[in-house]
Design a protein around this motif. Structure first.
Motif, PDB file in Angstrom:
ATOM      1  N   LEU A  47      73.813 -55.797 -71.473  1.00  0.00           N
ATOM      2  CA  LEU A  47      72.422 -56.096 -71.376  1.00  0.00           C
ATOM      3  C   LEU A  47      72.202 -57.456 -70.591  1.00  0.00           C
ATOM      4  O   LEU A  47      73.111 -58.541 -70.600  1.00  0.00           O
ATOM      5  CB  LEU A  47      71.941 -56.123 -72.694  1.00  0.00           C
ATOM      6  N   SER A  48      71.108 -57.813 -70.251  1.00  0.00           N
ATOM      7  CA  SER A  48      70.589 -59.139 -69.767  1.00  0.00           C
ATOM      8  C   SER A  48      70.322 -59.940 -70.830  1.00  0.00           C
ATOM      9  O   SER A  48      70.222 -59.329 -71.959  1.00  0.00           O
ATOM     10  CB  SER A  48      69.413 -58.939 -68.826  1.00  0.00           C
ATOM     11  N   GLU A  49      70.450 -61.219 -70.560  1.00  0.00           N
ATOM     12  CA  GLU A  49      70.177 -62.262 -71.688  1.00  0.00           C
ATOM     13  C   GLU A  49      68.581 -61.925 -72.326  1.00  0.00           C
ATOM     14  O   GLU A  49      68.366 -62.030 -73.554  1.00  0.00           O
ATOM     15  CB  GLU A  49      70.230 -63.651 -71.179  1.00  0.00           C
ATOM     16  N   ALA A  50      67.813 -61.501 -71.314  1.00  0.00           N
ATOM     17  CA  ALA A  50      66.263 -61.482 -71.890  1.00  0.00           C
ATOM     18  C   ALA A  50      66.312 -60.069 -72.689  1.00  0.00           C
ATOM     19  O   ALA A  50      65.685 -60.028 -73.706  1.00  0.00           O
ATOM     20  CB  ALA A  50      65.386 -61.306 -70.560  1.00  0.00           C
ATOM     21  N   GLU A  51      67.019 -59.163 -72.402  1.00  0.00           N
ATOM     22  CA  GLU A  51      67.156 -57.952 -73.071  1.00  0.00           C
ATOM     23  C   GLU A  51      67.691 -58.102 -74.739  1.00  0.00           C
ATOM     24  O   GLU A  51      67.144 -57.924 -75.441  1.00  0.00           O
ATOM     25  CB  GLU A  51      67.977 -56.688 -72.338  1.00  0.00           C
ATOM     26  N   ARG A  52      68.747 -58.886 -74.346  1.00  0.00           N
ATOM     27  CA  ARG A  52      69.379 -59.305 -75.924  1.00  0.00           C
ATOM     28  C   ARG A  52      68.571 -60.199 -76.444  1.00  0.00           C
ATOM     29  O   ARG A  52      68.304 -59.935 -77.898  1.00  0.00           O
ATOM     30  CB  ARG A  52      70.749 -60.176 -75.604  1.00  0.00           C
ATOM     31  N   ASP A  53      67.750 -61.066 -75.907  1.00  0.00           N
ATOM     32  CA  ASP A  53      66.798 -61.999 -76.843  1.00  0.00           C
ATOM     33  C   ASP A  53      65.716 -61.088 -77.367  1.00  0.00           C
ATOM     34  O   ASP A  53      65.391 -61.422 -78.513  1.00  0.00           O
ATOM     35  CB  ASP A  53      66.428 -63.110 -76.047  1.00  0.00           C
ATOM     36  N   CYS A  54      65.120 -60.209 -76.529  1.00  0.00           N
ATOM     37  CA  CYS A  54      64.244 -59.431 -76.965  1.00  0.00           C
ATOM     38  C   CYS A  54      64.568 -58.621 -78.293  1.00  0.00           C
ATOM     39  O   CYS A  54      63.876 -58.400 -79.228  1.00  0.00           O
ATOM     40  CB  CYS A  54      63.663 -58.344 -75.977  1.00  0.00           C
ATOM     41  N   MET A  55      65.812 -58.134 -78.199  1.00  0.00           N
ATOM     42  CA  MET A  55      66.177 -56.983 -79.280  1.00  0.00           C
ATOM     43  C   MET A  55      66.636 -57.998 -80.568  1.00  0.00           C
ATOM     44  O   MET A  55      66.168 -57.546 -81.527  1.00  0.00           O
ATOM     45  CB  MET A  55      67.581 -56.336 -78.821  1.00  0.00           C
ATOM     46  N   HIS A  56      67.257 -59.230 -80.301  1.00  0.00           N
ATOM     47  CA  HIS A  56      67.363 -60.185 -81.490  1.00  0.00           C
ATOM     48  C   HIS A  56      66.072 -60.314 -82.264  1.00  0.00           C
ATOM     49  O   HIS A  56      66.075 -60.296 -83.605  1.00  0.00           O
ATOM     50  CB  HIS A  56      68.202 -61.420 -81.071  1.00  0.00           C
ATOM     51  N   ALA A  57      65.029 -60.432 -81.415  1.00  0.00           N
ATOM     52  CA  ALA A  57      63.780 -60.956 -82.142  1.00  0.00           C
ATOM     53  C   ALA A  57      63.095 -59.605 -82.597  1.00  0.00           C
ATOM     54  O   ALA A  57      62.689 -59.528 -83.612  1.00  0.00           O
ATOM     55  CB  ALA A  57      62.644 -61.425 -80.910  1.00  0.00           C
ATOM     56  N   LYS A  58      63.363 -58.571 -81.952  1.00  0.00           N
ATOM     57  CA  LYS A  58      62.726 -57.331 -82.665  1.00  0.00           C
ATOM     58  C   LYS A  58      63.579 -57.173 -84.075  1.00  0.00           C
ATOM     59  O   LYS A  58      62.852 -56.706 -85.051  1.00  0.00           O
ATOM     60  CB  LYS A  58      63.179 -56.018 -81.717  1.00  0.00           C
ATOM     61  N   VAL A  59      64.722 -57.382 -84.292  1.00  0.00           N
ATOM     62  CA  VAL A  59      65.359 -57.224 -85.514  1.00  0.00           C
ATOM     63  C   VAL A  59      64.859 -58.265 -86.246  1.00  0.00           C
ATOM     64  O   VAL A  59      64.648 -57.587 -87.515  1.00  0.00           O
ATOM     65  CB  VAL A  59      66.971 -57.267 -85.294  1.00  0.00           C
ATOM     66  N   ASP A  60      64.663 -59.562 -86.136  1.00  0.00           N
ATOM     67  CA  ASP A  60      64.372 -60.414 -86.706  1.00  0.00           C
ATOM     68  C   ASP A  60      62.977 -60.048 -87.290  1.00  0.00           C
ATOM     69  O   ASP A  60      62.616 -60.404 -88.429  1.00  0.00           O
ATOM     70  CB  ASP A  60      64.421 -61.657 -86.101  1.00  0.00           C
ATOM     71  N   ASP A  61      62.138 -59.629 -86.665  1.00  0.00           N
ATOM     72  CA  ASP A  61      60.736 -59.150 -86.836  1.00  0.00           C
ATOM     73  C   ASP A  61      60.487 -58.039 -87.612  1.00  0.00           C
ATOM     74  O   ASP A  61      59.282 -57.847 -87.929  1.00  0.00           O
ATOM     75  CB  ASP A  61      59.805 -59.459 -85.514  1.00  0.00           C
ATOM     76  N   PHE A  62      61.594 -57.274 -87.641  1.00  0.00           N
ATOM     77  CA  PHE A  62      61.345 -55.781 -88.197  1.00  0.00           C
ATOM     78  C   PHE A  62      61.104 -55.734 -89.586  1.00  0.00           C
ATOM     79  O   PHE A  62      61.671 -56.536 -90.225  1.00  0.00           O
ATOM     80  CB  PHE A  62      62.466 -54.914 -88.055  1.00  0.00           C
ATOM     81  N   GLU A  63      59.918 -55.143 -89.952  1.00  0.00           N
ATOM     82  CA  GLU A  63      59.508 -55.049 -91.553  1.00  0.00           C
ATOM     83  C   GLU A  63      59.141 -53.812 -91.829  1.00  0.00           C
ATOM     84  O   GLU A  63      58.651 -52.857 -90.794  1.00  0.00           O
ATOM     85  CB  GLU A  63      58.393 -56.012 -91.809  1.00  0.00           C
TER      86      GLU A  63
END
Length: 107
Positions: A47-63
């Motif tokens: 995965l690109s760094e941008a894809e990983r960063d996006c996915m990490h943010a989605k995990v952190d923001d998931f509620e």
């Protein structure tokens, strides 16, 4: 099933297996972050760094929604119940997967 969905399905199964073995599983969000770091895209390429960063943010923001909070104590509870086949938990995990899938091609 695409690779990302397979990744999350593996996480659900891992949590269920660890719980069944009496081993305290890591928190679901921690496991998701570790799996993102190790994941490749559907083409087998990292995965690109941008894809990983996006996915990490989605995990952190998931509620959980207020309605979902009525039936689950935490996202860990959701993943545990999804591994047991509970329908609402599976729907939440699917929403989580869909949210992560929006990161494909980020950057």
């Amino acid at each position: 099933m695409n690779r990302r969905r397979s990744l999350i399905a593996a996480a659900v199964l891992s949590l269920g297996f660890l719980t069944a073995c009496g081993t305290a599983p890591p928190p679901a969000d921690e496991l998701a972050h570790e799996m993102i770091d190790a994941a490749n895209g559907p083409d087998g390429q990292p995965l690109s760094e941008a894809e990983r960063d996006c996915m990490h943010a989605k995990v952190d923001d998931f509620e959980l929604t207020p309605e979902e909070e009525q039936g689950f104590s935490s996202i860990d509870d959701v993943f545990e119940k999804a591994s047991e086949g509970q329908d609402q938990a599976i729907e939440i995990v699917t929403r989580f997967q869909t949210d992560l899938a929006t990161c494909r091609g980020a950057g």
